[in-house]
Structure formats: C-alpha cells, structure tokens
Design an enzyme around this catalytic site. Structure first.
Site, PDB file in Angstrom:
ATOM      1  CD  GLU A 440      30.427 -63.270 112.307  1.00 51.39           C
ATOM      2  OE1 GLU A 440      29.940 -63.566 111.212  1.00 51.39           O
ATOM      3  OE2 GLU A 440      30.223 -62.169 112.856  1.00 51.39           O
ATOM      4  N   GLY A 441      28.485 -68.316 112.614  1.00 56.73           N
ATOM      5  CA  GLY A 441      28.251 -69.703 112.221  1.00 56.73           C
ATOM      6  C   GLY A 441      28.730 -70.655 113.300  1.00 56.73           C
TER       7      GLY A 441
END
Length: 597
Positions: A440-441
């Site tokens: 998610e980054g």
C-alpha cells in the site's frame, strides 16, 4: 502459544479523552453512539478476536494457504471463522446503512479493526480489502453497480480486492498495461495480469469482486490514461446471484516471509477470451477512484502496525514475567528472578508499551478527525479536519509500521535465544510486520507524499497549525507539579522546535532542490510521528494527573504518567537528531557517484 486480549481500557481512554468520542457522537448520523454502546461493541469484538481469531493465528502461519490448479484453499478453520465473522455483522460495522451497514463512526470501527489485526493479521486482510472496495464503489460506482454488489459485500457474503500491481508496474502505475476493450453493450473485456492480489482467490465466499486498473484503447499515456473496472469472479445472473465463471483465474500464490495464511495471488485476466467488467465512474479517472481504496487501505495498514506492536508486546510481557533467569541486579546472593526484574528488559518492555500507546493515540485521533471531515454540518470544520487527515495518514501508515518492526524485533530480543525459535511464536510478529512498510505504498512513498503534496504544496499551512496547537499544551504542562512534567514539557518544546525547523527547510527547499528535500523525507515522517506521539502522550499525562487529583487511585492513570515521562526521555528526545538529518543530510546522501557505491 501467544494469547491475545484487547487492551480495552487504553482503547476507551484514547477514544474518550484524546480522540473526543463525545464530540463524534454529536455528529449527524452518530447520535446513538453512546459510551455504553461503544463499550458493548468493544467487549463483543474482544470476545471474537480472542476466542475465534487469535487461536487460528499460529496454525494459519504454519499451514498457510494452498494453491492447486487455480483453486486456493485457506488454512484450517479459516472458512468457518469467516462465516461466523460475517454472520455476526463484523463486516458491516462502518458501512452505509443504505446497503445493510451499521454506519458506525470510523473511530469505533478503528478500535474494532485493531482487535482483528492483533488477533490474526492474515485473516484481517480479507475484510480490510473488501472495505476498501466497498468505499470505492459507494463513492464512484454506478447505481447498478451499487445495487448489484454492495449489499452482498457489506454482508460479507462476497469479498473484494484491489488490482493495481503488474510485473512491470509496481509503485509506478504509469506502466500499467492491462487493457480493456469496449464491447458496445456497456461491458468491457479485460486482458492482462495482476500480481500481489490479497485474497484474489479463496474458498470462503461464493464470489469475489475485483476492482481492476486497466487502459482503454484510446487512453492517453501515463497515469492519466488509467480506468477502473468491476470484474467479478462469477458473472451475475438476472436475479443477482453468481452465474457463469468469469475469465479471471489465479495462476499461482506467492511464498512469503510472513502473513502465510493470506493468499497473495497472481491473477490472469482474459486468457480465454476476456474477463467481463464494467466501468467505474468516468473513463481515465481510475487512479483517482483507486486512491479512495488506497487511502482506506493505508490507514488500515497503519493500524496493522499498531496491532502487531500490541500483540508483540503482550507476547514479550508474558514471557518476561514467566522466564526465570539470573539474580536481581544489586542483590548479592539473592534468589533467581523473572527477567522482568532486570533493568534492560524493563527498558525494552517500556519502549514496546509506550510506542504502541502513542501510535494508537495518533491513529484514533486521526480516525475521529475523519469522522468530522465526513459528517460535520459545518463546511469549515469538514475542511479543517480533512486537511489534518490528509496530512497524517502517511504518518499513521509509515511511522506506525516502521515502529511495529522495531517493536516486534524488540519482542524477539526480550525472548533471548528462544525468540529466534519459531515455536515460541515471537518471530511471527516480526515476519508479519515486515510487509507493512512495503505494501500500500512503501514508507518512502508515504514520506514523499507527505513532504510534497501535504506540506510543500500548501507552504506548510496545516502542519504549522498542528505545531501551534501542540505549543498551546506547553503552558498546561508548566502548571503541573513534579519532575515528570518538567521533563515532558522540556522534551515536547524541544521536539516542536525541531519539527518547525524541519518544516521551514522543506518549504524553502522543495521547489528549488527536490532531491535535497526528499533525502530527508523518511526522517521527517518519523519526526512528525514522534512529536505528534509526544503531544498526545503529554495530553494523556495531563488527563491522568487531573483524574488523580480528583481522588482516583487508579493504577492506570499512574502508569500513564510514567509512560509519558519515559516517552519524553527515550523517544521524543530523538526529534532533534531527526530534524538535523532533514536539514543537513542531503550532501552526504547525494554526493557519491553510482560507481562509488
């Protein structure tokens, strides 16, 4: 085996005293959220987490998910636990009542979410991704898509996924190649491959709703040419029930360092003529819509950091109380004692405890601000809170997950050599935590977003306002008696000054030397997290002092004073060094030629 019991007392304290549960309950749609209702929800969630999910954590890690000829079988007990989870209504906690949800505020849902993640992180990933997909369809889907998918997803009868990553397109989504060909009847045929798809295939429900990024034939290059599509595992019959198998198949699952029971899938779309999908919203706005899911997921991953830290702390604390080793320092000829009596073990346990409490406090405060940003009747209040949420989500995600690795690693250290042995279970928390700073980054992506879009773009307006609010607490600290408050106030004031110095540097440097500013992005993210945590720990100390002055003899409040002091001395004291690295660290990082590495 590690047991889990939710830290309900601390959750209640943070929700009521720091996050402002009473104010959240005044927001439109939250009027029935009384303290008694919240307590009942937390108690029931704790029972489910500790009695159903936690016992499956270890077996899930050992057994993992299994792939065979396109089908994925979840770990023993998973399917039954998920059925109980959905039937109990836990999938619907924060969803819109229009589609069968309970409509509870994010603050309450966040506390419940923490329990699932502490008890069994691998299990929690399935409802986490489903909630993100629900949010995206709710805000951007057509009326037909909402009617077809949301009731079943909210009820937990179907689950959802997000499909971004491809073999050549990880964090660089401009490189997405999956294509969507319009069929002239409102549907599209999807062709391509997606990797790292959490619960992309499983045996727990009879349908899976995939949200997929793909390009139309005439789409512009780069991120501006990406659209979003709903692609169900099974196409729907006229009556809304699952019908024919869609052309999306799981071709393998990954063998991972941790979260073994969560199937991480490689999905192939269109190997047999094209997977049928429908467009979400408008063409070429897919990344914008997907970011709805990603923001939801980033906050949830930050909660994984909080939850794993809590689980690792509970595990280490139980071991330290039980493990007899050595005599007490300074007591010559004394009896053998449990290792919690040794100073360095106490230091490690305190570090684990207070970092977890600080992370929880920040996450819950952000959750409450999110409620105000979405529900307040005052536009100015909504805007102010949304700015704070936007600023802090990268911190909740990045700082909490980086801390969770440190806390879980410390938990292994508390166990000593036994921590390196899988049977004790301490190593699983570290293995599971390791992914949280990546998916998610990555932390760097969170940090670059923080300094670029959240600070430099607006000249630091929101973060400067936050620093000013923190400074407003210093006078209250100065009014308190005792060495603890002197130390807390001194460290907080120094930390705020360090934060302000780093902000000024970023605002002044980002536009003219983006590389120099970006070298310090991760140290700055950690700096903002540490100082924000110190601010909230100081607030907790003030509340506790007030309660004790009112006549309470509660050990909980006494402990809050001690942990706030420890945080000031051992964690908040790091702020000046991080600020120095932000302001002065570029030259050393950028000077070497590639050949010199």
């Amino acid at each position: 085996m590690s047991h889990y019991t939710a830290p309900i007392r601390d959750m209640q304290f943070v929700m009521r005293e720091l996050a402002g549960l009473d104010e959240v309950a005044k927001l439109p749609g939250c009027e029935e959220v009384s303290p008694d209702l919240v307590d009942a929800i937390l108690d029931e969630a704790n029972k489910f987490a500790s009695e159903v999910l936690a016992p499956l954590n270890r077996t899930g890690d050992q057994e993992g998910a299994k792939w065979d000829n396109g089908k994925v079988t979840t770990a023993p007990g998973w399917k039954d636990a998920y059925t109980q989870f959905a039937e109990a209504g836990w999938t619907a906690v924060a969803c819109e009542p229009e589609f069968g949800g309970q409509g509870l505020p994010k603050l309450v849902a966040t506390a419940v979410m923490e329990m699932w993640k502490s008890a069994n992180m691998a299990f929690s990933l399935c409802p986490m991704l489903t909630n993100g997909a629900i949010e995206a369809i709710t805000l951007s889907g057509t009326d037909e898509q909402k009617a077809a998918y949301l009731p079943k997803m909210v009820s937990g009868e179907w689950t959802g996924t997000m499909n971004l990553t491809e073999p050549q397109a990880g964090s660089d989504l401009a490189a997405v190649r999956t294509r969507a060909e319009p069929q002239g009847d409102g549907t599209y045929r999807i062709f391509g491959q997606k990797i790292f798809i959490t619960y992309g295939e499983h045996d727990m429900t009879d349908n899976i709703v995939h949200l997929v990024l793909a390009r139309l034939p005439d789409a512009p290059e780069g991120v501006k040419g990406i659209s979003l599509f709903v692609v169900p595992k099974f196409l729907l019959n006229a009556d809304g029930t699952p019908g024919a198998r869609n052309d999306v198949h799981c071709v393998s699952i990954e063998h991972k360092l941790g979260i073994h029971a969560s199937p991480t899938c490689v999905l192939a779309f269109g190997d047999h003529g094209g997977a049928i999908g429908t467009l979400v919203g408008e063409e070429n706005r897919g990344l914008e819509y997907m970011f709805i899911m990603m923001n939801e997921a980033r906050f949830a991953v930050g909660m994984e950091g909080v939850a794993l830290a809590e689980r690792a702390y509970q595990h280490a604390l139980a071991y330290a109380k039980d493990r007899i080793q050595g005599t007490e320092m300074g007591v010559r000829g004394g009896p053998k004692v449990s290792i919690i009596r040794h100073p360095d073990v106490r230091r490690m346990l305190m570090s684990m405890k207070l970092q977890t409490e600080a992370m929880r406090a920040l996450a819950y405060v952000v959750a409450a601000a999110n409620d105000a940003a979405h529900r307040s009747a005052d536009a100015a209040v909504r805007a102010e809170n949304q700015a704070f949420v936007d600023l802090m989500i990268p911190v909740v995600k990045g700082w909490s997950t980086e801390n969770s690795i440190d806390v879980a690693s410390t938990g292994v250290q508390v166990h000593g050599g036994m921590g390196f042995i899988e049977e004790t279970g301490a190593a699983q928390h570290l293995r599971d935590a390791r992914i949280t700073t990546i998916y998610e980054g990555t932390t760097a992506i969170q940090a670059n977003d923080l300094i670029g879009r959240k600070i430099a773009r607006e000249g630091g307006v929101t973060v400067k306002a936050l620093a000013a609010e923190m400074r407003g607490l210093l006078a209250q600290l100065a009014e308190q008696q005792g060495d603890a408050f002197v130390a807390i106030g001194k460290s907080l004031e120094s930390g705020i000054a360090a934060l302000e110095s780093a902000v000024e540097y970023i605002v002044a440097t980002y536009g003219k030397d983006i590389k120099a500013a970006s070298v310090g992005s991760v140290p700055f993210l950690k700096l903002l997290g540490i100082v924000s945590g110190g601010w909230l720990m100081a607030r907790a100390a003030l509340v506790s002092a007030r309660r004790l002055a009112e006549g309470s003899d509660d050990d909980f409040y006494k402990a809050k004073l001690v942990t706030a002091r420890f945080y000031a001395d051992h964690v908040l004291s790091q702020a000046s060094g991080l600020s120095y690295a932000v302001v002065n660290g570029a030259a050393g990082a950028l000077e070497l030629d590639e050949a010199q590495f």
